[in-house]
Design a protein around this motif. Structure first.
Motif, PDB file in Angstrom:
ATOM      1  N   LEU A 190       0.813  -1.208   0.000  1.00 32.89           N
ATOM      2  CA  LEU A 190       0.000   0.000   0.000  1.00 32.89           C
ATOM      3  C   LEU A 190       0.852   1.266   0.000  1.00 32.89           C
ATOM      4  O   LEU A 190       0.365   2.340  -0.359  1.00 32.89           O
ATOM      5  CB  LEU A 190      -0.948  -0.006   1.204  1.00 32.89           C
ATOM      6  CG  LEU A 190      -2.082  -1.025   1.123  1.00 32.89           C
ATOM      7  CD1 LEU A 190      -2.840  -1.076   2.435  1.00 32.89           C
ATOM      8  CD2 LEU A 190      -3.011  -0.702  -0.020  1.00 32.89           C
TER       9      LEU A 190
ATOM     10  N   ARG B  87      -1.139   3.209  -4.359  1.00 38.56           N
ATOM     11  CA  ARG B  87      -2.112   4.011  -3.605  1.00 38.56           C
ATOM     12  C   ARG B  87      -3.497   3.883  -4.238  1.00 38.56           C
ATOM     13  O   ARG B  87      -3.869   4.683  -5.080  1.00 38.56           O
ATOM     14  CB  ARG B  87      -1.713   5.481  -3.612  1.00 38.56           C
ATOM     15  CG  ARG B  87      -0.349   5.737  -3.100  1.00 38.56           C
ATOM     16  CD  ARG B  87      -0.429   6.043  -1.672  1.00 38.56           C
ATOM     17  NE  ARG B  87       0.923   6.398  -1.210  1.00 38.56           N
ATOM     18  CZ  ARG B  87       1.192   6.583   0.018  1.00 38.56           C
ATOM     19  NH1 ARG B  87       0.261   6.490   0.908  1.00 38.56           N
ATOM     20  NH2 ARG B  87       2.400   6.872   0.388  1.00 38.56           N
TER      21      ARG B  87
ATOM     22  N   TRP C  14      -3.888  10.048  -2.482  1.00 34.14           N
ATOM     23  CA  TRP C  14      -3.113  10.626  -1.386  1.00 34.14           C
ATOM     24  C   TRP C  14      -4.006  11.201  -0.305  1.00 34.14           C
ATOM     25  O   TRP C  14      -3.615  12.108   0.405  1.00 34.14           O
ATOM     26  CB  TRP C  14      -2.176  11.703  -1.915  1.00 34.14           C
ATOM     27  CG  TRP C  14      -1.057  11.118  -2.685  1.00 34.14           C
ATOM     28  CD1 TRP C  14      -1.002  10.941  -4.024  1.00 34.14           C
ATOM     29  CD2 TRP C  14       0.152  10.604  -2.165  1.00 34.14           C
ATOM     30  NE1 TRP C  14       0.167  10.346  -4.380  1.00 34.14           N
ATOM     31  CE2 TRP C  14       0.908  10.127  -3.265  1.00 34.14           C
ATOM     32  CE3 TRP C  14       0.681  10.488  -0.888  1.00 34.14           C
ATOM     33  CZ2 TRP C  14       2.159   9.557  -3.108  1.00 34.14           C
ATOM     34  CZ3 TRP C  14       1.935   9.925  -0.742  1.00 34.14           C
ATOM     35  CH2 TRP C  14       2.660   9.457  -1.841  1.00 34.14           C
TER      36      TRP C  14
ATOM     37  N   LEU D   5      -5.315   7.072   4.249  1.00 35.98           N
ATOM     38  CA  LEU D   5      -4.012   6.512   4.622  1.00 35.98           C
ATOM     39  C   LEU D   5      -3.906   6.304   6.129  1.00 35.98           C
ATOM     40  O   LEU D   5      -3.380   5.288   6.583  1.00 35.98           O
ATOM     41  CB  LEU D   5      -2.892   7.432   4.147  1.00 35.98           C
ATOM     42  CG  LEU D   5      -2.666   7.505   2.642  1.00 35.98           C
ATOM     43  CD1 LEU D   5      -1.609   8.546   2.321  1.00 35.98           C
ATOM     44  CD2 LEU D   5      -2.272   6.157   2.102  1.00 35.98           C
TER      45      LEU D   5
END
Length: 81
Positions: free
Chosen positions: A36, A40, A44, A49
């Motif tokens: 990961l 992605r 972002w 995340l």
């Protein structure tokens, strides 16, 4: 004659051998964390995340803690040779 080695984290060689089966799920979790990092799928987005890595590293930490506690209990229950 047996060669004495310094125990790792206070665990004997037998205790480490007993808990070595938990290295497989730990390796899988770390593999997905690395994957990961390179790929992605959510872009972002900081929240995504944080959630994904929070889940992965909380599982890694929990697995390490439970494995260590079990190894210590195994070592206490096993008589010295």
């Amino acid at each position: 004659m047996h060669r004495r080695t310094m125990p790792t984290l206070g665990l004997s060689r037998e205790s480490i051998r007993d808990i070595s089966g938990n290295l497989v799920p730990l390796g899988v979790l770390l593999f997905f964390a690395g994957w990961l990092l390179l790929e992605r799928p959510w872009g972002w987005d900081l929240l995504s995340l944080a959630v994904v890595y929070g889940l992965i590293f909380s599982l890694v930490g929990t697995l390490f803690l439970v494995t260590y506690v079990v190894a210590v209990r195994f070592q206490e229950a096993t008589p010295e040779r």
